[in-house]
Design an enzyme around this catalytic site. Structure first.
Site: not given
Ligand code: PGA
Length: 252
Positions: A10, A12, A96, A98, A168, A174, A214
């Protein structure tokens, strides 16, 4: 039933067009060595088509990070599922955290987006996961169940089999705080039970449940070794060739 591992990047809201193409080219060369793993990258929507073109002839599929639920019309700024398939997308990330938390997407909205994706022939990667305060309050399973029920409402058994669920935990995204393999497995097993209760064992055994939060080339192998973890949705570590390939390598 053996489920194929799916490692999806992803990206982003990152990278330029040239950096996206460079990353795609780098992955294309190295990903050929992993025929047993499904691999996908999800660039920003404006780069889906060029990245899909760059990945032609490789096994790496392309996904989008969001979709709108209507087919077309006066929805300024939105992109339909048909438009995404038209430009070469195979997957789409839906719900997601976010988008749920920053943009206020509800499970009802995630649900109609999931239906739209399925109708257009896209494979939805539907994200669920609890906030830190929800985990600390002991309500993880409740939260995930609510998101699961809402997001998949009205989805048929046949369609459910095609869907990917990404667990997640929001506190792990993140932050560098990855869930322990045991924490991940516990929720993944609970999600598979939810699928089984609604759709039966057959569907539950077929549905792939990715872990996200992460994941990197150091911790991937241990998490992916868990029986109910069928892949990873990777943010930060998907933006460079070697860490992402390292994660894929952790799946074999
Ligand atoms: P990350 O993000 O691996 O940077 O923690 C995962 C995600 O949001 O899909």
């Amino acid at each position: 039933m053996t489920r194929r591992i799916l490692i999806a990047g992803n990206w982003k809201m990152n990278l330029t067009l040239s950096a996206s193409l460079e990353l795609a080219e780098g992955l294309k060369q190295k990903a050929a060595g992993f025929p047993a793993v499904d691999i996908a990258v999800c660039p920003p929507s404006v780069y889906v088509q060029p990245v899909a073109a760059a990945l032609q002839g490789s096994a790496i599929k392309v996904g989008a990070q969001n979709v709108y639920f209507e087919k077309n019309g006066a929805f300024t700024g939105e992109i339909s599922a048909e438009m995404l398939t038209d430009i070469g997308a195979t997957y789409v990330i839906v719900g997601h955290s976010e988008r749920r938390n920053i943009l206020g997407e509800s499970s009802e909205l995630v649900n109609v987006k999931t239906h739209a994706a399925l109708s257009a022939g896209l494979i939805p990667i539907v994200c669920v996961g609890e906030l830190l305060k929800e985990r600390e309050a002991g309500t993880t399973e409740q939260v995930v169940r609510r998101q699961f029920d809402g997001s998949f409402s009205g989805v048929s058994a046949g369609d459910m089999k095609k869907c990917v669920i990404a667990y997640e935990p929001v506190w792990a995204i993140g932050t560098g705080k990855v869930a322990s393999p045991e924490q991940a497995e516990e929720v993944h097993a609970a999600i598979r039970k939810m699928v089984e209760a609604k759709y039966g064992k057959d569907v539950a055994e077929a549905v792939r449940i990715q872990y996200g939060g992460s994941v990197n080339d150091k911790n991937a192998r241990e998490i992916l070794a868990k029986p109910n973890v069928d892949g990873a949705l990777v943010g930060g570590a998907s933006l460079k060739v070697d860490p992402f390939i390292g994660i894929i390598n952790g799946a074999v």
